[in-house]
Scaffold this active site. Structure first.
Site, short mmCIF file in Angstrom:
data_model
loop_
_atom_site.label_atom_id
_atom_site.label_comp_id
_atom_site.label_asym_id
_atom_site.label_seq_id
_atom_site.Cartn_x
_atom_site.Cartn_y
_atom_site.Cartn_z
N ARG A 109 0.85 -1.18 0.00
CA ARG A 109 0.00 0.00 0.00
C ARG A 109 0.90 1.24 0.00
NH1 ARG A 109 -2.62 -3.79 -0.88
NH2 ARG A 109 -4.59 -4.48 0.08
N ASP A 143 -7.35 -11.69 1.11
CA ASP A 143 -7.29 -12.21 2.48
C ASP A 143 -7.96 -13.58 2.56
OD1 ASP A 143 -6.16 -9.73 3.13
OD2 ASP A 143 -8.12 -8.89 3.63
#
Length: 359
Positions: A198, A287
């Site tokens: 990120r 995830d």
């Protein structure tokens, strides 16, 4: 049993469960406020839910029969209490979560498009996240959190610890925590790392990102790389080139934009295509993939089935709503993961398929 393992019966399927199958995920949880579709400024109602990469992985592992704990810090506020209660309600051990009296729980707002054509609206089914996490309780994670009695006890008795590049990017002290995790004596414990790059989180120290993240990849046993993210950080998105660049992890899983995943386990190389499906929501799919793969790993499944479990759990996230995947029964996932190659390639994941397998 002679090898000291026990078997756990779950929904008609016998899963082998190691006495060290407990997993611990380490990282930030966030309260999520989901807007109504359309321009954000027009949303009068927001649905509250929970998110955060490691928290999402914890709930997937738990649904797949793995005793799982979440290690984090939350604020002494309603959002923090909600996150802890939410994870606990999903069967996750939250005994090592620290309440920080001086910092808030992180929050993000999920903006959803309606395709109205208005200047500030997104396309239909598109979404965008607005994060409010600067100075959050989890940004104060540090090596001291690993030495706390509750956390140390969990880490001493787990078979796997999982964290992501989001956690290490939160702050210098959080990087210290993740590097301390890698330095702990393994004693048979696996360390799993998901790149989850990120760029915004590395603002102010972006020159360190590639070095720190490469060190985390090389120091882990199981590594998940999104090909696009790996290309941005390490200069290549090719699975075989990434394996040559990072030979150290025993297992390296590369997810690419062509909707296939390449898994390396030692000298073994397996490529598995993703399932056909209609996407409802993209958030949380990575995830879910990691959780499915790791659960299958802890249940001693071969590489092909580990990758398929990852795809199936990602499909559940992609066709659902919210960050946390709600999975079909374990027996259904197992039957789908064991399809032959032709049937797998032709499988279109939807509610009808799940109901047919269940019947």
């Amino acid at each position: 049993m002679a090898d000291g393992r026990k078997h756990r019966k779950e929904i008609g399927v016998t899963w082998p469960t190691s006495t060290r199958s407990r997993a611990v995920t380490v990282g930030e949880g966030l309260a999520v406020l989901v807007a109504q579709p359309g321009p954000l400024e027009e949303s009068e109602i927001f649905e509250r839910t929970a998110g955060g990469a490691e928290a999402n992985v914890a709930t997937v592992l738990r649904q797949l029969g793995v005793d799982t704990a979440w290690l984090s810090r939350v604020g002494d506020d309603g959002f923090g209490r909600y996150l802890v209660a939410h994870l606990a309600a999903h069967g996750v051990d939250v005994s090592a979560v620290v309440t920080d009296p001086g910092r808030p729980t992180a929050v993000y707002v999920k903006e959803r498009g309606s395709g109205s054509g208005k200047a500030t609206d997104l396309a239909e089914r598109a979404s965008r996240m607005l994060y409010y996490r600067t100075g959050s309780a989890a940004s104060a994670l540090s090596p001291a959190d690993l030495a706390a009695t509750a956390a140390a006890e969990l880490l001493a008795h787990c078979g796997l610890v999982h964290f992501t590049g989001i956690t290490t990017a939160l702050s210098a002290s959080a990087t210290g925590l993740t590097e301390a995790l890698l330095a702990l004596p393994r004693n048979g414990r696996l360390v799993s790392f998901d790149l989850n790059f990120r760029p915004a989180l590395w603002a102010g120290r972006s020159e360190l990102a590639a070095e720190v993240l490469a060190r985390h990849v090389r120091g882990s046993d199981v590594v998940f790389l999104g090909a696009d993210e790996a290309g941005e950080v390490f200069g290549t998105d090719d699975a075989d080139e990434l394996r040559a660049l990072f030979p150290e992890p025993a297992q390296l899983i590369v997810k690419n934009d062509a909707h296939t995943v390449t898994g390396f386990a030692g000298a073994e190389r397996v490529e598995v295509p993703a399932l056909g499906l209609e996407i409802t929501e993209r958030i949380g799919a990575g995830d879910a993939f990691a959780g499915g793969y790791l659960a299958a790993l802890l249940h001693d499944r071969p590489l092909l089935q580990r990758l398929r479990f990852g795809h199936l759990c990602a499909a559940a996230a992609l066709t659902g709503t919210g960050d946390g995947a709600e999975l079909p029964a374990t027996a259904i996932l197992e039957r789908l993961a064991m399809l032959d190659e032709i049937d797998w390639a032709g499988l279109h994941y939807n509610d009808s398929v799940i109901q047919n397998v269940a019947s």
